[in-house]
Design a protein around this motif. Structure first.
Motif, PDB file in Angstrom:
ATOM      1  N   THR A 150       2.610   5.129  11.349  1.00 56.07           N
ATOM      2  CA  THR A 150       1.406   4.368  11.004  1.00 56.07           C
ATOM      3  C   THR A 150       1.686   3.068  10.256  1.00 56.07           C
ATOM      4  N   ALA A 151       2.483   3.156   9.186  1.00 60.11           N
ATOM      5  CA  ALA A 151       2.556   2.027   8.247  1.00 60.11           C
ATOM      6  C   ALA A 151       3.167   0.777   8.860  1.00 60.11           C
ATOM      7  N   PHE A 152       4.213   0.924   9.661  1.00 60.65           N
ATOM      8  CA  PHE A 152       4.876  -0.261  10.203  1.00 60.65           C
ATOM      9  C   PHE A 152       3.947  -1.051  11.119  1.00 60.65           C
ATOM     10  N   TYR A 153       3.318  -0.376  12.073  1.00 58.83           N
ATOM     11  CA  TYR A 153       2.535  -1.148  13.041  1.00 58.83           C
ATOM     12  C   TYR A 153       1.168  -1.543  12.507  1.00 58.83           C
TER      13      TYR A 153
ATOM     14  N   GLU B 293       0.826   4.293   3.731  1.00 58.52           N
ATOM     15  CA  GLU B 293       0.769   5.696   3.313  1.00 58.52           C
ATOM     16  C   GLU B 293      -0.613   6.025   2.759  1.00 58.52           C
ATOM     17  N   PHE B 294      -1.143   5.139   1.930  1.00 62.14           N
ATOM     18  CA  PHE B 294      -2.494   5.284   1.377  1.00 62.14           C
ATOM     19  C   PHE B 294      -3.513   5.403   2.508  1.00 62.14           C
ATOM     20  N   PHE B 295      -3.382   4.551   3.514  1.00 64.02           N
ATOM     21  CA  PHE B 295      -4.296   4.533   4.655  1.00 64.02           C
ATOM     22  C   PHE B 295      -4.256   5.854   5.420  1.00 64.02           C
ATOM     23  N   GLN B 296      -3.048   6.404   5.642  1.00 65.67           N
ATOM     24  CA  GLN B 296      -2.932   7.644   6.416  1.00 65.67           C
ATOM     25  C   GLN B 296      -3.488   8.835   5.657  1.00 65.67           C
ATOM     26  N   ILE B 297      -3.291   8.860   4.342  1.00 63.82           N
ATOM     27  CA  ILE B 297      -3.881   9.935   3.542  1.00 63.82           C
ATOM     28  C   ILE B 297      -5.397   9.885   3.653  1.00 63.82           C
ATOM     29  N   GLN B 298      -5.950   8.658   3.647  1.00 61.84           N
ATOM     30  CA  GLN B 298      -7.396   8.517   3.876  1.00 61.84           C
ATOM     31  C   GLN B 298      -7.778   9.092   5.240  1.00 61.84           C
ATOM     32  N   ASP B 299      -6.981   8.796   6.263  1.00 64.45           N
ATOM     33  CA  ASP B 299      -7.267   9.299   7.606  1.00 64.45           C
ATOM     34  C   ASP B 299      -7.264  10.824   7.631  1.00 64.45           C
TER      35      ASP B 299
END
Length: 338
Positions: free
Chosen positions: A196-199, A232-238
């Motif tokens: 997730t984070a890279f792209y 990482e923050f964004f994926q935890i939200q997801d």
């Protein structure tokens, strides 16, 4: 929407005539972005294609583009319009394939592309078409620019990293095999970083930096420190929204529990009997356990901590880069509900 930062001012569309330029000047960034997409679809499916035998394939490409590319969060609307759409196409490529692998049902408020009547597993080749369109556009529009090679390497390296992350995700939770001992925080962070984070975060900012002539490895590493944390923050939200989000708002039905996903919410204790089951009773038992463990409260505390940590990283690593680029990203995802 804030006006474009000066870092990206050189990417504003110049238009083909004074009339075109003046009309485009009246559009907001999102409107300008959408207008550019219509032009790119026409370019990819109509112009310079002399072989009538390709008509059906190009019509298919048009349908794939129009169904899957629009609807993203457009975090890069302040960046170069063309490269912004290449980033959207890369995301569409990943999502069309990911939905097949995860057996997902909806995406962005509509059926997943492979679920659309008459598509099925032909969607696999359609995802390849979306990816190929990226390099066709970059070659046509950026080939003579000094940053062309940087963009090619950036897109290809990001694709490789994302595909490694997807491989980790699939290996950690193979269909029909329940082994929650694989679900470690170390593995979770690796999946999130690469899948997730890279792209989603580093790619758009790094592309803009290269196009603005910022090639320093030090500065790219500084940006990466901030943006990978943000990812990482964004994926935890997801993960949280997959369980607790409203499908009418998120545009998709969460299936992490049923699909045996290595999610931030997962706690191993007492899950062996219920996790990765598709019956509604098992799903509700898992959610009840989350409730008992006060996962919603834990998530909200983590969200506040993550946002504060992002601000500290921005202050530390963005000394020679515009803080607003990173702060605007952080504000977009803070307390998001879809």
């Amino acid at each position: 929407m804030c006006p474009p930062h000066p870092l990206f001012s050189r990417f504003q569309d110049k238009g083909t005539s004074n009339g075109t330029q003046s009309k485009k000047a009246l559009l907001s960034d999102p409107q300008l972005f959408d207008t550019q997409f219509d032009e790119l679809v026409t370019e990819l499916t109509e112009r310079d294609i002399a072989d009538p035998a390709l008509t059906d394939a190009l019509n298919r490409l048009r349908e794939v583009l129009l169904y899957n590319a629009p609807g993203g969060k457009k975090n890069e609307v302040q960046r170069a319009l063309l490269v912004g759409w290449c980033i959207e196409l890369l995301q569409a490529f990943f999502l069309v394939a990911d939905d097949i692998m995860d057996a997902s049902v909806t995406r962005r408020g509509q059926p997943c592309w492979y679920k659309k009547e008459g598509v099925g597993l032909e969607a696999i080749n359609d995802s390849f078409l979306l990816e190929a369109a990226i390099y066709r556009l970059l070659r046509r529009h950026c080939r003579e620019q000094p940053y062309y090679l940087h963009l090619l390497e950036l897109f290809m390296e990001t694709s490789f990293q994302t595909e490694l992350g997807q491989a980790l995700d699939l290996m950690t939770a193979p269909p029909g095999q329940i082994n929650l001992s694989r679900f470690t925080m170390e593995r979770y962070k690796a999946i999130v970083k690469y899948k997730t984070a890279f792209y989603s975060f580093y790619l758009p900012v790094a592309a803009a930096m290269y196009m603005a002539g910022i090639n320093s490895e030090v500065e790219h590493n500084n940006a990466k420190h901030i943006l990978l944390e943000m990812g990482e923050f964004f994926q935890i939200q997801d993960d949280y929204l997959d369980c607790y989000g409203d499908p009418a708002v998120t545009g998709k039905i969460g299936t992490d529990i049923q699909d045996n996903k290595c999610s931030w919410l997962v706690q191993r204790a007492e899950l062996e009997a219920c996790y990765a089951r598709h019956d509604e009773a098992s799903v509700q038992r898992v959610k009840a356990l989350y409730s008992t463990l006060q996962m919603e409260d834990l998530y909200h505390r983590h969200e506040e901590d993550s946002y504060r940590r992002l601000q500290e990283l921005i202050a530390r690593h963005a000394q020679n880069l515009p803080h607003s680029v990173f702060l605007n990203f952080a504000k977009k995802i803070y307390k998001r509900n879809k």
